[in-house]
Scaffold this motif. Structure first.
Motif, mmCIF file in Angstrom:
data_model
loop_
_atom_site.group_PDB
_atom_site.id
_atom_site.type_symbol
_atom_site.label_atom_id
_atom_site.label_comp_id
_atom_site.label_asym_id
_atom_site.label_seq_id
_atom_site.Cartn_x
_atom_site.Cartn_y
_atom_site.Cartn_z
ATOM 1 N N HIS A 24 29.292 92.432 -9.908
ATOM 2 C CA HIS A 24 29.499 92.308 -8.985
ATOM 3 C C HIS A 24 31.200 91.329 -8.803
ATOM 4 O O HIS A 24 31.779 91.788 -7.426
ATOM 5 N N LEU A 27 39.850 95.037 -6.031
ATOM 6 C CA LEU A 27 38.739 95.061 -5.705
ATOM 7 C C LEU A 27 37.534 93.837 -6.152
ATOM 8 O O LEU A 27 37.312 93.566 -7.322
ATOM 9 N N LYS A 28 36.806 93.526 -5.572
ATOM 10 C CA LYS A 28 35.927 91.994 -5.971
ATOM 11 C C LYS A 28 35.076 92.226 -4.815
ATOM 12 O O LYS A 28 35.295 92.034 -4.152
ATOM 13 N N GLU A 29 33.297 91.753 -5.402
ATOM 14 C CA GLU A 29 32.765 90.892 -4.568
ATOM 15 C C GLU A 29 32.457 92.493 -3.425
ATOM 16 O O GLU A 29 32.255 92.421 -2.794
ATOM 17 N N GLY A 30 32.378 94.151 -3.736
ATOM 18 C CA GLY A 30 31.908 94.420 -2.731
ATOM 19 C C GLY A 30 33.187 94.265 -1.956
ATOM 20 O O GLY A 30 33.580 94.816 -0.785
ATOM 21 N N ARG A 31 34.356 93.496 -1.831
ATOM 22 C CA ARG A 31 35.328 93.518 -0.756
ATOM 23 C C ARG A 31 36.500 94.923 -1.560
ATOM 24 O O ARG A 31 37.564 94.148 -2.801
ATOM 25 N N THR A 32 37.398 95.305 -0.754
ATOM 26 C CA THR A 32 38.482 95.550 -0.948
ATOM 27 C C THR A 32 39.969 95.368 0.478
ATOM 28 O O THR A 32 39.808 95.347 1.501
#
Length: 159
Positions: free
Chosen positions: A81, A96-101
């Motif tokens: 994640h 892209l990181k921790e479900g965010r783009t």
């Protein structure tokens, strides 16, 4: 054409296999030494070890292995994640990181690493993003340079 910089596939696979296996081994080990730990007079906080050592065999070992396996899977999930993936095209840098783009199409002054953080500076000097990244620095630099982005090996000096 898009260049993607991510952890190597072998490392992603190893984390999903290795973390649960290491957790299961650690759970078994802690369960197997709990009786011995309780017998030591100098050990503080014997309560948890006493609780574990009181579980009848083989259920104690099964519980230790199962708990370690679950904790290992949770650790691998957190690792996945929190990893940063960098996608680069000539007109865009996407993180892209921790479900965010987050995509950046602005004119950039510089892209560089400041310690373990990837930093993107806009043409006007504003910091667009500062993101902790454990990605391969050379791969990020190559991707950015190949697509014409302003890569710097060192943070720019403050004006």
């Amino acid at each position: 054409m898009e260049t993607i910089v991510d952890e190597p596939q072998w490392l992603r696979t190893a984390s999903w296999l290795g973390c649960p296996l290491a957790g299961a081994a650690l759970g078994w080990f802690l369960q197997s030494i709990s009786g011995w730990v309780v017998s030591l007079s100098w050990v503080p906080f014997k309560g948890p070890f006493q609780l574990v050592s009181d579980i009848p065999r083989p259920w104690g070992a099964i519980a230790g292995i199962g708990a370690g396996l679950v904790l290992g899977l949770l650790f691998a999930g957190v690792w996945a994640h929190e990893r940063l993936i960098v996608k680069v095209t000539p007109s865009r840098i996407t993180l892209l990181k921790e479900g965010r783009t987050r995509a950046f199409e602005a004119e950039l002054e510089a892209v560089f690493f400041d310690g373990k953080e990837l930093v993107l500076l806009a043409a006007d000097g504003r910091e667009l993003v500062r993101e902790k990244a454990d990605v391969d620095r050379q791969a990020v630099a190559k991707a950015l340079l190949d697509h014409g982005h302003p890569w710097r090996d060192e943070p720019p000096t403050v004006k």
